[in-house]
Design an enzyme around this catalytic site. Structure first.
Site, mmCIF file in Angstrom:
data_model
loop_
_atom_site.group_PDB
_atom_site.id
_atom_site.type_symbol
_atom_site.label_atom_id
_atom_site.label_comp_id
_atom_site.label_asym_id
_atom_site.label_seq_id
_atom_site.Cartn_x
_atom_site.Cartn_y
_atom_site.Cartn_z
ATOM 1 N NE ARG A 133 -6.753 0.684 10.891
ATOM 2 C CZ ARG A 133 -5.515 0.415 10.497
ATOM 3 N NH1 ARG A 133 -4.614 1.391 10.416
ATOM 4 N NH2 ARG A 133 -5.148 -0.815 10.185
ATOM 5 C CE LYS B 48 -0.193 -0.475 4.961
ATOM 6 N NZ LYS B 48 -0.901 -1.047 6.094
ATOM 7 C CE1 TYR C 291 10.999 32.724 1.101
ATOM 8 C CE2 TYR C 291 11.373 30.347 1.129
ATOM 9 C CZ TYR C 291 10.995 31.499 0.457
ATOM 10 O OH TYR C 291 10.627 31.421 -0.843
ATOM 11 C CG MET D 63 7.569 24.068 -2.485
ATOM 12 S SD MET D 63 6.515 25.009 -3.583
ATOM 13 C CE MET D 63 5.564 25.965 -2.410
HETATM 14 C C1 LIG Z 1 -0.122 -1.881 6.881
HETATM 15 C C2 LIG Z 1 -0.703 -3.080 7.437
HETATM 16 C C3 LIG Z 1 0.113 -4.178 7.780
HETATM 17 C C4 LIG Z 1 1.605 -4.152 7.734
HETATM 18 O O1 LIG Z 1 2.111 -3.581 8.906
HETATM 19 P P1 LIG Z 1 3.690 -3.391 9.112
HETATM 20 O O2 LIG Z 1 3.840 -2.868 10.488
HETATM 21 O O3 LIG Z 1 4.125 -2.402 8.099
HETATM 22 O O4 LIG Z 1 4.293 -4.706 8.916
HETATM 23 C C5 LIG Z 1 -0.522 -5.336 8.190
HETATM 24 N N1 LIG Z 1 -1.855 -5.407 8.278
HETATM 25 C C6 LIG Z 1 -2.656 -4.365 7.980
HETATM 26 C C7 LIG Z 1 -4.122 -4.519 8.117
HETATM 27 C C8 LIG Z 1 -2.115 -3.173 7.539
HETATM 28 O O5 LIG Z 1 -2.909 -2.155 7.250
#
Ligand SMILES: *Cc1c(COP(=O)(O)O)cnc(C)c1O
Length: 825
Positions: free
Chosen positions: A593, A495, A720, A769
């Site tokens: 969550r 992701k 700046y 920036m």
């Molecule tokens: C991102 C995520 C992981 C991975 O977690 P890490 O700490 O990066 O290994 C596992 N399970 C879910 C549901 C996640 O969203």
């Protein structure tokens, strides 16, 4: 050189099933690299996760007829009528035995190289020092393992005059097998470092293991100034060979280094070898290169290279670019740059690499190749073989550079083929100008100047790049797999564009290493993967209500965490006439969550799942809130119990197996007994251990270059709002990276630093920036020098700690305009 199948059967002591005649010229352990099926002998190796026996049907279909196995298929006489199965107790041992017997055929100098670092550099430099007079066979890249060494030694052929092989070990007991295969006449220990120390009780133990390589050698080469090495060599029993050690201290050493003088870009080494004083210069000044040159010099002198020739060739040494670079080219091209070397083995490996990269656009595969030198074959034989490789490996366009290739054009059976005498001629041609939408492998001996070619072909990038080391990704993958049981499945979390590293290339690498699932956040990320040829299972962690149709179309399996989502998904799937679409059920066990409540929701969830057949639960999972800290162990245990409660209930309601998973990266390491059916690996894949903030194998390096340097008096302010005043006369450099690239503004005003030529340079003034300023007063540097923001030498966790955040935020914050460049050994 070929062997009959009868001969092989005897050499490895196998029982043969099948009676077809065959000649064996190639050995194969990885089905993906198949090239010459008729002459190939496949060794079905078993490793923790994989079993070569699974690939036998596919290989048979593709024409392979000879297999070394531990189990002969029951239906061999009917299903595999034309095959020979050689049954052995251990197929890896059989491979090693065959290589050993093959080695016995050669009465030539063989150099075996071991050591914690520098093996590949010494091997490649020795090759560069010797290859003008001798035909060398050497390990391809760093094939130095229990499998790599036999595959390398197998490459010895009737032309070989000297063999050079690396031997790498990571645990006790491994060197003996490698020694028997290599049987070096000259054995080299480059150095003794800390790598793999965890598997050895002491440094002496590790040293002794490595020195097994020395036992029967005629000459051994090592660092006499290292007391451990020296002690262990002196303890070698029955060693009758020559101890050719180097020393900077001991005047009586057979290779005494009298002085090492470093200048701006070169080093001169004065030495006394067997009583005669001489010197050589080499075009490097870093310590590792200089030390490795001692070992190279000692071996080259032993093999009869004269002192003047040695100096001449040392001056020409080229850096070892150990990796295939993949770069975005202009006009829709992808470039694979392999300026590493240009022998025929490495050509085969590079072509194999090109073919393994999925390419959804089905672009044409083009090879730009220069003349090949020192092959030991006649040019006719050589280019016939190049022609054959091109055909086997599916090259569709061939561009040859050099006189030899030009005069052997007839050997290349590719339809679209073009030949040029020089790179300049190629660059001026229409063939060059018309390159578009192709995957181009560029492979040329350095003297042809192929770097000009690459420079013209790559897309001009912003000077700030994120270099991603795909090999490190694989190492991290294997590191975490080592905590898992062989049959536990693995989801790799890619992701957020693979935590900033770029999801497409990471996914290609992971798919190649057969992970079970890839997981992305939203449907569009999944679509991008599919469009780039990714065929693995893909999970969508945050499925949008508007994108269900896309998920069905592209086989993207959504996570389901609420009744609202479930109902909408089922409705849409039914509308599309879909049945049995796999989904992943998320339970909330404490993160609060997303997810179903294992206490309250299970009955209703099961009821709703049962009354439809559009979707089916493929897995059920939850997420630990604090696997990275022991402080939450009690809470984690509660989470796990709660998960089991809900998940067991769900499973009990269905006949098919539902996969249970909960461990993330930290969990895999910390709670291996909670891995259940599957684990989800995220941050660890990118090289960061969130439990101790340490780097496992660094994957991403963010780099930029110095644009301008100002000499400023004390009292001036920088940037700046005048936030930093200089307390002394200073040199301040500007670099083209700012908060819009993801360089956090909280690092401003000396809170953080980057590295310039290995030294710390603090950020001064507010980060802007697109540009930042750094203090380089005490650093030897100039405009154009490279700057490391984080990476191999500066852990990303140093940055995240400095601004009180987690490495995830720094990695995922690197903006899209920073080009990603990928490397692979
Ligand atoms: C991102 C995520 C992981 C991975 O977690 P890490 O700490 O990066 O290994 C596992 N399970 C879910 C549901 C996640 O969203």
């Amino acid at each position: 050189m070929t062997y009959t199948i009868e001969k092989v059967t005897t050499l490895i002591g196998a029982r043969r099933f099948g009676a077809s005649d065959a000649k064996i010229g190639f050995v194969l352990t990885d089905s993906r690299s198949l090239c010459f099926p008729e002459e190939t002998l496949f060794f079905a190796l078993k490793s923790g996760r994989n079993d070569g026996h699974y690939y036998i049907p596919e290989l048979y279909r593709r024409g392979v007829r000879n297999f070394v196995v531990t189990e002969v298929p029951a239906d061999y006489a009917t299903e595999y009528a034309e095959a020979n199965f050689l049954k052995v107790v251990d197929s890896l041992e059989a491979l090693q035995r065959l290589a050993e017997r093959h080695r016995d055929e050669f009465n030539i100098p063989i150099v075996g190289i071991t050591g914690s670092n520098g093996k590949t550099m010494v091997k490649e430099w020795l090759n560069q020092l010797l290859c003008d007079d001798m035909f060398i066979t050497r390990s391809p890249r760093s094939y130095n393992s229990q499998v790599g060494v036999p595959l390398s030694v197998w490459l010895l052929n009737e032309h070989t005059q000297v063999g050079i092989f690396e031997a790498g070990i990571s645990q006790p007991g491994e060197m003996l097998a490698l020694r028997d295969i290599i049987q070096p006449t000259i054995a080299v220990l480059t150095n003794l470092g800390d790598a793999h120390q965890e598997n050895f009780i002491s440094k002496e133990m590790k040293c002794k293991e490595k020195l097994i390589l020395f036992h029967d050698a005629k000459t051994v080469v090592y660092n006499g100034d290292d007391p451990i090495v020296n002690g262990c060599v002196n303890e070698l029993e029955d060693f009758k060979g020559e101890r050719l050690f180097w020393s900077l201290k001991d005047k009586r050493a057979p290779f005494f280094i009298k002085s090492v003088e470093k200048k701006e870009t070169a080093t001169t080494v004065t030495y006394i070898y067997k009583g005669n004083e001489s010197w050589y210069s080499l075009p490097f000044i870093d310590d590792a290169s200089v030390t490795n040159s001692f070992a190279c010099a000692a071996v080259a002198l032993t093999l009869g290279v004269g002192v003047d020739v040695l100096d001449e060739r040392m001056q020409q040494l080229e850096p070892i670019a150990m990796r295939l670079e993949v770069k975005q080219g202009q006009h829709g091209c992808t470039l694979i740059n392999d300026s590493y070397n240009s022998d025929i083995n490495s050509l085969d490996i590079a072509l194999d690499f090109m073919n393994r990269r999925p390419d959804h656009q089905g672009r044409r595969h083009t090879l730009i190749l220069s003349d090949i030198y020192q092959s030991g074959m006649t040019t006719d034989e050589l280019y016939q073989e190049v022609g054959m490789l091109c055909q086997q490996r599916g090259v569709e366009k061939f561009i040859g550079v050099g006189k030899d290739l030009q005069s052997h054009a007839y050997c290349i059976g590719v339809k679209a083929k073009y030949f040029f005498e020089s790179v300049e001629e190629l660059i001026d041609s229409d063939v060059f100008k018309q390159l578009h939408d192709e995957v181009i492998l560029i492979k040329g001996a350095r003297r042809f100047g192929f770097d000009q070619l690459t420079e013209l072909l790559v897309q001009k990038v912003h000077e700030t790049t994120l270099e991603v080391n795909l090999n490190a990704v694989v190492k991290n993958l294997n590191h975490y797999r080592s905590f898992m049981k062989p049959h536990t499945k693995l989801v790799c979390m890619i992701k957020a564009d693979a935590y900033g590293a770029g999801s497409v290339e990471i996914a290609k690498t992971l798919q190649d290493h057969r992970v079970d699932y890839l997981a992305v956040a939203v449907a569009d990320e999944g679509v991008t993967l599919r469009k780039n040829g990714i065929t693995s299972n893909i999970m969508i962690m945050n499925p949008e209500m508007t994108a269900f149709k896309t998920m069905f179309d592209y086989d993207l399996e959504p996570e389901v965490y609420s009744f609202r989502l479930l109902d909408a998904l089922v409705k849409e799937a039914e509308k599309e006439g879909i049945t049995g679409f796999p989904v992943h059920i998320k339970l909330d066990t404490g993160m609060h969550r997303l997810g179903f409540d294992p206490h309250k929701d299970m009955d209703e969830l099961i009821r709703r799942l049962k009354r439809q057949n559009a979707i089916i639960p493929r897995s059920v999972f939850s997420h630990f809130v604090g696997a990275d800290s022991d402080d939450f162990d009690t809470f984690s245990a509660q989470q796990f119990e709660l998960f089991k409660l809900g998940a067991d209930k769900l499973q009990a309601a269905f006949d098919h197996k539902i996969l249970f998973h909960m461990d993330n990266s930290a969990g895999i390491e910390h709670f291996p007994d909670r891995q259940m059916d599957m684990c989800r690996l995220g941050l660890g894949l990118y090289g960061i251990n969130s439990r101790n903030n340490k780097i496992i194998n660094n994957v991403s390096t963010l780099k930029t270059t110095i644009l301008q340097i100002h000499q400023l008096p004390a009292g001036e302010s920088i940037g700046y709002s005048r936030k930093t005043y200089l307390e002394r006369d200073s040199l301040i450099a500007a670099i083209p990276i700012g908060y819009a690239d993801g360089l956090d503004r909280r690092l401003s005003n000396r809170r953080g630093y980057c590295l310039v030529n290995g030294q710390k340079a603090e950020y001064v003034g507010n980060i802007c920036m697109d540009v930042a300023m750094i203090d380089v007063t005490d650093i030897d540097c100039k405009e154009g020098d490279s700057v490391e923001i984080f990476g191999d030498h500066l852990p990303v966790t140093v940055l995240s700690d400095a601004i009180d955040t987690i490495p995830y935020e720094v990695l995922t914050g690197i903006s899209n305009r920073v080009k990603r460049v990928y490397f692979q050994d």
